[in-house]
Structures are given as C-alpha cells and as structure tokens.
Design an enzyme around this catalytic site. Sequence first.
Site, short mmCIF file in Angstrom:
data_model
loop_
_atom_site.label_atom_id
_atom_site.label_comp_id
_atom_site.label_asym_id
_atom_site.label_seq_id
_atom_site.Cartn_x
_atom_site.Cartn_y
_atom_site.Cartn_z
N THR A 52 -8.97 3.67 6.14
CA THR A 52 -8.45 3.57 7.38
C THR A 52 -8.46 5.56 7.45
OG1 THR A 52 -6.72 2.53 5.55
CG2 THR A 52 -5.74 4.14 7.80
N THR A 53 -8.40 6.39 5.69
CA THR A 53 -8.42 7.73 6.08
C THR A 53 -9.72 8.46 6.87
OG1 THR A 53 -7.10 7.59 4.05
CG2 THR A 53 -8.55 9.76 4.70
N TYR A 144 -8.73 -5.60 -0.16
CA TYR A 144 -8.10 -4.16 0.23
C TYR A 144 -6.10 -5.33 1.00
CZ TYR A 144 -6.91 0.21 3.03
OH TYR A 144 -6.35 1.16 3.74
N LYS A 174 -6.84 -3.23 -4.15
CA LYS A 174 -6.18 -1.73 -3.38
C LYS A 174 -5.14 -2.20 -2.82
CE LYS A 174 -7.25 2.15 0.12
NZ LYS A 174 -5.80 1.55 0.00
N GLY A 199 -2.32 1.78 -3.44
CA GLY A 199 -2.26 3.09 -2.55
C GLY A 199 -1.15 3.61 -1.24
N ASP A 201 0.30 7.09 -1.94
CA ASP A 201 0.62 8.40 -2.38
C ASP A 201 1.60 8.85 -3.24
OD1 ASP A 201 -1.68 7.33 -1.65
OD2 ASP A 201 -2.49 9.51 -0.82
N SER A 218 -5.33 9.20 0.04
CA SER A 218 -5.34 9.94 1.12
C SER A 218 -4.99 11.31 0.11
CB SER A 218 -5.19 10.66 2.70
OG SER A 218 -3.74 10.49 2.18
C1 SI3 Z 1 -1.67 3.55 5.46
C2 SI3 Z 1 -2.14 5.11 4.97
O1 SI3 Z 1 -3.02 6.35 5.19
N1 SI3 Z 1 -1.97 5.48 3.68
C3 SI3 Z 1 -3.03 5.79 2.81
C4 SI3 Z 1 -2.06 6.57 1.87
O2 SI3 Z 1 -3.40 7.35 0.84
C5 SI3 Z 1 -1.46 7.76 3.19
O3 SI3 Z 1 -1.85 7.84 3.59
C6 SI3 Z 1 -0.31 8.46 1.65
O4 SI3 Z 1 -0.03 7.63 1.24
C7 SI3 Z 1 0.42 9.18 2.85
O5 SI3 Z 1 1.69 8.73 3.24
C8 SI3 Z 1 -3.91 5.63 1.96
O6 SI3 Z 1 -3.56 3.87 1.37
C9 SI3 Z 1 -5.57 4.65 2.86
C10 SI3 Z 1 -6.52 4.92 2.24
O7 SI3 Z 1 -6.59 4.17 1.37
C11 SI3 Z 1 -7.63 4.63 2.97
O8 SI3 Z 1 -7.85 5.29 2.83
O9 SI3 Z 1 -8.11 3.38 2.99
#
Ligand code: SI3
Length: 307
Positions: A52-53, A144, A174, A199, A201, A218
């Site tokens: 996603t990121t 995922y 995940k 996932g 954070d 992320s």
């Molecule tokens: C919806 C989304 O982008 N979620 C992020 C989180 O890291 C998120 O950016 C963080 O918790 C801040 O809200 C991750 O779960 C996404 C992730 O791991 C990925 O890039 O696949």
Amino acid sequence: MASHLPRRVTGLVAATFTPLTEEGELNLSVIEPYINYLGKEQDVRNIFVNGTTGEGMSFSVEERKSLAAEWCLRAKGKMDYVIVHVGCLSLKDSMELAQHAGKVGADGIAVVSPSFFKPKTADALRLYLQKVASAAPTLPFYYYHIPTLTGVNLLASDVCKGIKKLIPSFSGVKFTGTDLMDFGLCVKYSQAEHLLLYGIDEQLLTSLVLGANGAVGSLYNYLGRHYNKLLVAFAEGDLDSARACQFNVQVFLAFASQYGFDVALNKQLMSDLSGLNLGPPRLPVIPCPSATVATIAEKCRQIFLQN
Ligand SMILES: CC(=O)N[C@@H]([C@@H](O)[C@H](O)[C@H](O)CO)[C@@H](O)CC(=O)C(=O)O
C-alpha cells in the site's frame, strides 16, 4: 526426511515507498541509498515492497517486476527479509508476479484480496490465494488483510481456517485492521504455527499484548529507532515506557491527520526526514503542498528528537 524450515520474519518491517522521478517514472537509483538509510539510520532490517505504502496497485506488472528485482538485489547482505506484495486484480498477473518474486530472491510474498470483483466467502478467497501461492510453492506466503482498502470484510480468522492444508507455504497474516477480536482469534488459531504481522502502526502496542510477532508499516521508514525502543520496552515488561512511545506516535498522527495524512503526505514526509528524494506519488494520488509537509516534518522532529 530433513525438514527445511523457512526463516521467520520478526520485529519491524518497513513498508517501503516507491521512488519516482518528477515525471512519475520509476527511480530505481534511490533504492540502494534507501536500503542503507533503513539499516544505518533506522535500524530496520526487513522490508515489504510494492504494498500500500509503495502504491503497488498503481504500477504495471513490468514496473512491479523491476521494483521487486531491484529491492531484492540491493537488499542482499543488508536486509534480513524481503516480502514482495504481488496482489493484483487479475489472478494471472498475481501468479506471474509471485513466480517472478521467487526468481529474484524474495524471502516471502504477500497477497491482498482482489477488490473489484470481491470474493463473497472465505472459501472463495482461500481458493484464490491458493492459486497465487501455487505459482511460487516454496516461497513463504502471507495473506494481506486490509479491509478498509479492499472493501473485503471477511474475517481474517475465517480466511485462515484450514488454510495450511490448502497452502503448504502459508506462513502468516499481515493484519492491517482494527478488529482486535479477529486479530486475537488469528493468533489463537495459528497456535504459533504461522506469524501475525500487525499493520496499524499507531496501535502496535495493543497487538503485541495479543501476540503479534512483528509489524509491517510505513512509519518504520522514519521512526524505526523510536519503534525499536517500544519493542524493547515491551519485551522487558516496561509498559510505562512502551506506552509513552506509542502515545508519542498517536500525538504525531493526530496532528498530521488534521492535514489529511495519506500516502502522498507520508511519502513526502519520508523524503524530508530522510533526505532521500522519493519524488511524487502516482496519480490518482495528488502531492501535498510542500509547506504542509514542512510543518508536519517539524512536528515530527519536535516530538521524536526530544524523546
Ligand atoms: C492503510 C495504510 O497505509 N496502512 C499502513 C500503515 O503503516 C499506516 O500508514 C500507519 O499505520 C499510519 O496510519 C500499512 O499498514 C500499509 C502497509 O503495510 C503496506 O504498505 O502495505
């Protein structure tokens, strides 16, 4: 018969951003310095690419192959574990990417549910996942779960029921969801056989209490050192310190959310904080005004450089 157990991923896994040029093309030359930054500056040694990121769904199969190959190549000897996300809307595309990930040396693959024609039952989703996994049968396979983005609201704990029989390479979930009962059931039913990587954070600490084995996200791109302190405090039973770390992230995200925290803002923030030039997001995601990024980066420094 000698058993060959795959290596397990634990701790923090940075969900990487995809470096682009100002014209919106892949900028593979940033990947090597990016990996060096994660290891040296953030003490993070696992990556999750094309997720996603990384805006993985916004890239063509060819672009995703180039990215997977470059991340795996540059990670050799520097990162402990590389998971390549290979989910697509097309089963055939996902299978092609899964096979390719194996060839370029990924340590594992992850797959989201298709989200245009959605599986209506856990059975249907398991069959889909089985097909993708069969294209790379020796690669550890992760489901995922990210219902807010896929719109697929099947419980992960239902999807995991009996999955190991269908997918021998199944290695974990995940879990990017806020349903902690579902998460808890995933942990309970896994019986420590497969991994639960959380996932969200801003809620990592809660998932650790329930038994998460690691975290993919992320924020570990630029707050890896901070989160490592949280992990250590939790492991030592120092809940006050672990909570303080988690609360700081929550204060930071509450601030950033006022400005519409999204993958664009997050990517630009990473460029500002790391000094890497990650470029813009890809359409339909629109860049965030640079003054806003600077304000949030400043807040981030204030909170985390002092704590
Ligand atoms: C919806 C989304 O982008 N979620 C992020 C989180 O890291 C998120 O950016 C963080 O918790 C801040 O809200 C991750 O779960 C996404 C992730 O791991 C990925 O890039 O696949």
